[in-house]
Design a protein around this motif. Structure first.
Motif, PDB file in Angstrom:
ATOM      1  N   ILE A   2       0.834  -1.207   0.000  1.00 28.58           N
ATOM      2  CA  ILE A   2       0.000   0.000   0.000  1.00 28.58           C
ATOM      3  C   ILE A   2       0.867   1.255   0.000  1.00 28.58           C
ATOM      4  N   ASN A   3       1.899   1.271   0.826  1.00 28.87           N
ATOM      5  CA  ASN A   3       2.776   2.439   0.883  1.00 28.87           C
ATOM      6  C   ASN A   3       3.488   2.675  -0.444  1.00 28.87           C
ATOM      7  N   ARG A   4       3.934   1.583  -1.078  1.00 28.15           N
ATOM      8  CA  ARG A   4       4.592   1.729  -2.384  1.00 28.15           C
ATOM      9  C   ARG A   4       3.605   2.238  -3.431  1.00 28.15           C
ATOM     10  N   TYR A   5       2.370   1.728  -3.393  1.00 28.77           N
ATOM     11  CA  TYR A   5       1.331   2.163  -4.330  1.00 28.77           C
ATOM     12  C   TYR A   5       1.073   3.656  -4.172  1.00 28.77           C
ATOM     13  N   ARG A   6       0.991   4.127  -2.936  1.00 22.11           N
ATOM     14  CA  ARG A   6       0.719   5.544  -2.671  1.00 22.11           C
ATOM     15  C   ARG A   6       1.835   6.449  -3.174  1.00 22.11           C
ATOM     16  N   LYS A   7       3.042   5.926  -3.265  1.00 25.85           N
ATOM     17  CA  LYS A   7       4.181   6.729  -3.720  1.00 25.85           C
ATOM     18  C   LYS A   7       4.301   6.763  -5.248  1.00 25.85           C
ATOM     19  N   MET A   8       3.521   5.920  -5.945  1.00 19.73           N
ATOM     20  CA  MET A   8       3.563   5.880  -7.405  1.00 19.73           C
ATOM     21  C   MET A   8       2.896   7.118  -7.986  1.00 19.73           C
ATOM     22  N   SER A   9       3.327   7.502  -9.179  1.00 18.97           N
ATOM     23  CA  SER A   9       2.632   8.577  -9.887  1.00 18.97           C
ATOM     24  C   SER A   9       1.248   8.061 -10.276  1.00 18.97           C
ATOM     25  N   SER A  10       0.352   8.969 -10.610  1.00 13.48           N
ATOM     26  CA  SER A  10      -1.010   8.537 -10.958  1.00 13.48           C
ATOM     27  C   SER A  10      -1.005   7.662 -12.211  1.00 13.48           C
ATOM     28  N   ASP A  11      -0.132   7.950 -13.174  1.00 15.41           N
ATOM     29  CA  ASP A  11      -0.040   7.122 -14.380  1.00 15.41           C
ATOM     30  C   ASP A  11       0.418   5.707 -14.036  1.00 15.41           C
ATOM     31  N   THR A  12       1.393   5.607 -13.153  1.00 16.33           N
ATOM     32  CA  THR A  12       1.890   4.293 -12.737  1.00 16.33           C
ATOM     33  C   THR A  12       0.813   3.544 -11.957  1.00 16.33           C
ATOM     34  N   GLN A  13       0.054   4.248 -11.133  1.00 13.98           N
ATOM     35  CA  GLN A  13      -1.043   3.607 -10.395  1.00 13.98           C
ATOM     36  C   GLN A  13      -2.079   3.028 -11.361  1.00 13.98           C
ATOM     37  N   ILE A  14      -2.405   3.778 -12.407  1.00 15.84           N
ATOM     38  CA  ILE A  14      -3.372   3.290 -13.398  1.00 15.84           C
ATOM     39  C   ILE A  14      -2.847   2.031 -14.075  1.00 15.84           C
ATOM     40  N   ALA A  15      -1.575   2.054 -14.488  1.00 21.31           N
ATOM     41  CA  ALA A  15      -0.973   0.880 -15.120  1.00 21.31           C
ATOM     42  C   ALA A  15      -0.964  -0.303 -14.160  1.00 21.31           C
ATOM     43  N   PHE A  16      -0.656  -0.043 -12.899  1.00 22.98           N
ATOM     44  CA  PHE A  16      -0.663  -1.097 -11.886  1.00 22.98           C
ATOM     45  C   PHE A  16      -2.068  -1.671 -11.727  1.00 22.98           C
ATOM     46  N   ASP A  17      -3.076  -0.799 -11.658  1.00 20.86           N
ATOM     47  CA  ASP A  17      -4.468  -1.250 -11.500  1.00 20.86           C
ATOM     48  C   ASP A  17      -4.893  -2.171 -12.644  1.00 20.86           C
ATOM     49  N   VAL A  18      -4.565  -1.762 -13.878  1.00 27.77           N
ATOM     50  CA  VAL A  18      -4.927  -2.559 -15.051  1.00 27.77           C
ATOM     51  C   VAL A  18      -4.219  -3.917 -14.999  1.00 27.77           C
ATOM     52  N   THR A  19      -2.935  -3.891 -14.712  1.00 31.23           N
ATOM     53  CA  THR A  19      -2.158  -5.134 -14.629  1.00 31.23           C
ATOM     54  C   THR A  19      -2.693  -6.045 -13.540  1.00 31.23           C
ATOM     55  N   PHE A  20      -2.977  -5.481 -12.373  1.00 26.17           N
ATOM     56  CA  PHE A  20      -3.484  -6.272 -11.256  1.00 26.17           C
ATOM     57  C   PHE A  20      -4.828  -6.907 -11.587  1.00 26.17           C
ATOM     58  N   LYS A  21      -5.717  -6.139 -12.236  1.00 28.63           N
ATOM     59  CA  LYS A  21      -7.025  -6.682 -12.621  1.00 28.63           C
ATOM     60  C   LYS A  21      -6.861  -7.841 -13.581  1.00 28.63           C
ATOM     61  N   ASN A  22      -5.919  -7.705 -14.539  1.00 29.18           N
ATOM     62  CA  ASN A  22      -5.693  -8.784 -15.512  1.00 29.18           C
ATOM     63  C   ASN A  22      -5.105 -10.015 -14.853  1.00 29.18           C
ATOM     64  N   LEU A  23      -4.255  -9.820 -13.862  1.00 31.73           N
ATOM     65  CA  LEU A  23      -3.640 -10.954 -13.172  1.00 31.73           C
ATOM     66  C   LEU A  23      -4.643 -11.720 -12.302  1.00 31.73           C
ATOM     67  N   THR A  24      -5.652 -11.038 -11.822  1.00 29.71           N
ATOM     68  CA  THR A  24      -6.598 -11.668 -10.896  1.00 29.71           C
ATOM     69  C   THR A  24      -7.861 -12.173 -11.554  1.00 29.71           C
ATOM     70  N   LYS A  25      -7.911 -12.144 -12.883  1.00 33.91           N
ATOM     71  CA  LYS A  25      -9.102 -12.665 -13.607  1.00 33.91           C
ATOM     72  C   LYS A  25      -9.090 -14.157 -13.618  1.00 33.91           C
TER      73      LYS A  25
END
Length: 108
Positions: free
Chosen positions: A85-108
């Motif tokens: 969570i702390n690492r996620y909060r330190k990411m730029s908003s663009d990186t957070q979006i990319a992380f969100d998309v990747t995470f959603k794809n990994l958990t399908k």
């Protein structure tokens, strides 16, 4: 009890050393060292980082009243989950979006 003693309590509760505390809060090591060892009061910016990064209850930190942490969610998480969570909060908003998309794809 003063603010520096309460910061020491936070370190103990989180099992942080000063270096880890600095990394997790994004507050420079020397600055934290001054807050904890010299009794210097945290700046408004540092207070906000302590609150947003670790959910420290600022009322408790400054006055000793209330609970140490603002919400109980962080105390229920494992150290690994808190780190994520702390690492996620330190990411730029663009990186957070990319992380969100990747995470959603990994958990399908």
């Amino acid at each position: 009890m003063n603010t520096s003693e309460r910061l020491k309590q936070v370190m103990e509760a989180k099992s942080f050393n000063l270096k880890t505390f600095s990394e997790q809060t994004d507050i420079p090591y020397r600055t934290l060292q001054n807050y904890i060892l010299s009794g210097r009061e945290p700046s408004a910016e540092a207070l906000m980082k302590l609150h947003t990064q670790l959910s420290i209850n600022l009322n408790w930190l400054l006055s000793g009243e209330g609970k140490m942490f603002h919400d109980t969610l962080n105390t229920e998480l494992t150290e690994k989950e808190q780190d994520l969570i702390n690492r996620y909060r330190k990411m730029s908003s663009d990186t957070q979006i990319a992380f969100d998309v990747t995470f959603k794809n990994l958990t399908k």
